[in-house]
Write an enzyme that holds these catalytic residues in place. Structure first.
Site, PDB file in Angstrom:
ATOM      1  N   TYR A  20       0.334  -0.928  -0.267  1.00 50.31           N
ATOM      2  CA  TYR A  20      -0.205   0.002   0.098  1.00 50.31           C
ATOM      3  C   TYR A  20       1.172   1.358  -0.205  1.00 50.31           C
ATOM      4  CZ  TYR A  20      -4.704  -2.081   0.697  1.00 50.31           C
ATOM      5  OH  TYR A  20      -5.693  -2.951  -0.305  1.00 50.31           O
ATOM      6  N   ASN A  47     -12.121   3.877  -7.319  1.00 47.69           N
ATOM      7  CA  ASN A  47     -10.267   3.771  -7.476  1.00 47.69           C
ATOM      8  C   ASN A  47     -10.696   4.921  -5.766  1.00 47.69           C
ATOM      9  OD1 ASN A  47     -10.701   3.275  -9.924  1.00 47.69           O
ATOM     10  ND2 ASN A  47      -9.913   4.777 -10.988  1.00 47.69           N
ATOM     11  N   VAL A  48      -8.978   4.239  -5.403  1.00 46.06           N
ATOM     12  CA  VAL A  48      -8.483   5.437  -4.093  1.00 46.06           C
ATOM     13  C   VAL A  48      -7.498   5.590  -4.219  1.00 46.06           C
ATOM     14  CG1 VAL A  48      -9.758   3.052  -3.028  1.00 46.06           C
ATOM     15  CG2 VAL A  48      -6.919   3.106  -3.853  1.00 46.06           C
ATOM     16  N   ASP A  49      -7.282   6.148  -5.613  1.00 49.97           N
ATOM     17  CA  ASP A  49      -5.741   6.705  -5.716  1.00 49.97           C
ATOM     18  C   ASP A  49      -5.822   8.365  -5.922  1.00 49.97           C
ATOM     19  OD1 ASP A  49      -7.709   7.734  -8.343  1.00 49.97           O
ATOM     20  OD2 ASP A  49      -7.144   6.286  -9.640  1.00 49.97           O
ATOM     21  N   HIS A  66     -14.860   3.119  -2.171  1.00 50.41           N
ATOM     22  CA  HIS A  66     -14.627   2.362  -1.534  1.00 50.41           C
ATOM     23  C   HIS A  66     -13.117   3.003  -0.793  1.00 50.41           C
ATOM     24  CE1 HIS A  66     -15.106  -1.319  -4.741  1.00 50.41           C
ATOM     25  NE2 HIS A  66     -15.558  -1.119  -4.275  1.00 50.41           N
ATOM     26  N   CYS A  79     -10.050   1.651  17.266  1.00 49.28           N
ATOM     27  CA  CYS A  79     -10.638   2.538  18.460  1.00 49.28           C
ATOM     28  C   CYS A  79     -11.590   3.314  18.081  1.00 49.28           C
ATOM     29  CB  CYS A  79      -9.128   2.813  19.146  1.00 49.28           C
ATOM     30  SG  CYS A  79      -8.762   4.289  18.373  1.00 49.28           S
ATOM     31  N   CYS A 112      -1.493   4.767  15.127  1.00 46.07           N
ATOM     32  CA  CYS A 112      -3.170   5.385  15.625  1.00 46.07           C
ATOM     33  C   CYS A 112      -2.920   7.011  16.376  1.00 46.07           C
ATOM     34  CB  CYS A 112      -4.227   4.471  15.877  1.00 46.07           C
ATOM     35  SG  CYS A 112      -5.681   5.431  16.114  1.00 46.07           S
ATOM     36  N   CYS A 117      -4.878   5.541  19.369  1.00 41.77           N
ATOM     37  CA  CYS A 117      -4.886   4.430  20.870  1.00 41.77           C
ATOM     38  C   CYS A 117      -3.484   3.723  20.558  1.00 41.77           C
ATOM     39  CB  CYS A 117      -5.597   3.516  20.465  1.00 41.77           C
ATOM     40  SG  CYS A 117      -5.176   2.660  18.965  1.00 41.77           S
TER      41      CYS A 117
END
Length: 276
Positions: free
Chosen positions: A78, A114-116, A133, A145, A173, A176
């Site tokens: 990723y 698309n997540v771009d 998405h 959390c 994160c 947390c």
């Protein structure tokens, strides 16, 4: 006039006459900006040799399981994609869509898997834009959390391309301290924090109430994951017209539908002659 030229002529007439433009885009829209489409293991494994050695499919690495099993490898995949998306420049077709939408009484809206982040980069930030998405440019807690989603701008991934692994610190994160993950909907994902997408979809649904003669322009959406296609076809029941731009997966012919058997890039280049 051959069949393809006829389809292009009709497509231009439908685009010209519509009072609103709904752009439904899948991976084929980003491919022409130089972004890969990871359907099929061969292309994935050429890009990520570490995944080939581990014999991991796209469905396996793009899952919460991957972050539990091997976080450095999951973030290598990723993180490398995030770096690519940051560097990629939207192709000319995005600007053509902006121009077409800007000429409409009710403007345009985008619905994309698309997540771009290419639509934002191309100037669609002020338009109703639903990323069904999620987006790789945002993060969430793996637990999670809470409902917190934050920008990934401060995360600069360093990836060993030979092993496909993240070599710098894993993102955490801020609430947390647990491992962070992209705020995208993965396979078998029960922990996606979706309030950002829900807010986008609410604005999208409000926009859909106004057009009377809308046109869906579906570009590069496949049928392996049918989210975009389902949304684009849903407008037919409301009396909208629909154009599918895709070299495969023909659309059922009707007076309200039109298939253009071309890639996104070829379609936009062909349509330029009508804009002159």
């Amino acid at each position: 006039m051959d069949d393809r030229q006829h389809a292009l002529t009709v497509a231009w007439e439908w685009i010209r006459d519509a009072d609103a433009l709904l752009i439904c885009a899948g991976a084929g829209m980003g491919v022409d900006s130089g972004l890969p489409d990871f359907r099929g293991p061969e292309g994935l494994w050429r890009q990520y040799p570490g995944l080939a050695r581990a014999q991991l499919s796209f469905q396996e690495i793009a899952s919460p399981w991957a972050f539990q099993h091997d976080a450095a490898l999951a973030w290598g995949f990723y993180g490398h994609r995030l770096a690519m998306y940051r560097q990629a420049q939207p192709h000319r077709g995005f600007q053509q869509l902006l121009q077409w939408g800007g000429a409409k009484l009710h403007g345009c809206a985008v619905y994309t898997s698309n997540v771009d982040g290419q639509f934002q980069k191309a100037g669609f930030r002020s338009k109703p834009l639903t990323e069904c998405h999620g987006s790789l440019h945002f993060m969430q807690c793996t637990q999670p959390c809470g409902e917190q989603v934050w920008s990934a701008d401060d995360f600069v991934p360093e990836v060993d391309l030979a092993t496909s692994r993240l070599t710098n610190s894993l993102p955490r994160c801020p609430r947390c301290g647990a491992l962070a993950r992209p705020n995208v909907l993965m396979f078998d994902d029960l922990k996606w924090v979706d309030h950002r997408e829900r807010a986008q979809r609410q604005a999208h649904d409000i926009w859909l109430e106004h057009p009377k003669n809308g046109l869906v322009l579906e570009i590069g959406a496949g049928d392996a994951i049918s989210t975009v296609r389902s949304h684009s076809k849903s407008r037919l029941a409301q009396g909208w017209r629909m154009i599918r731009v895709n070299p495969a997966s023909p659309l059922h012919a009707s007076p309200h539908t039109l298939q253009v058997d071309m890639t996104a890039k070829a379609f936009f280049e062909a349509m330029a002659i009508f804009e002159a």
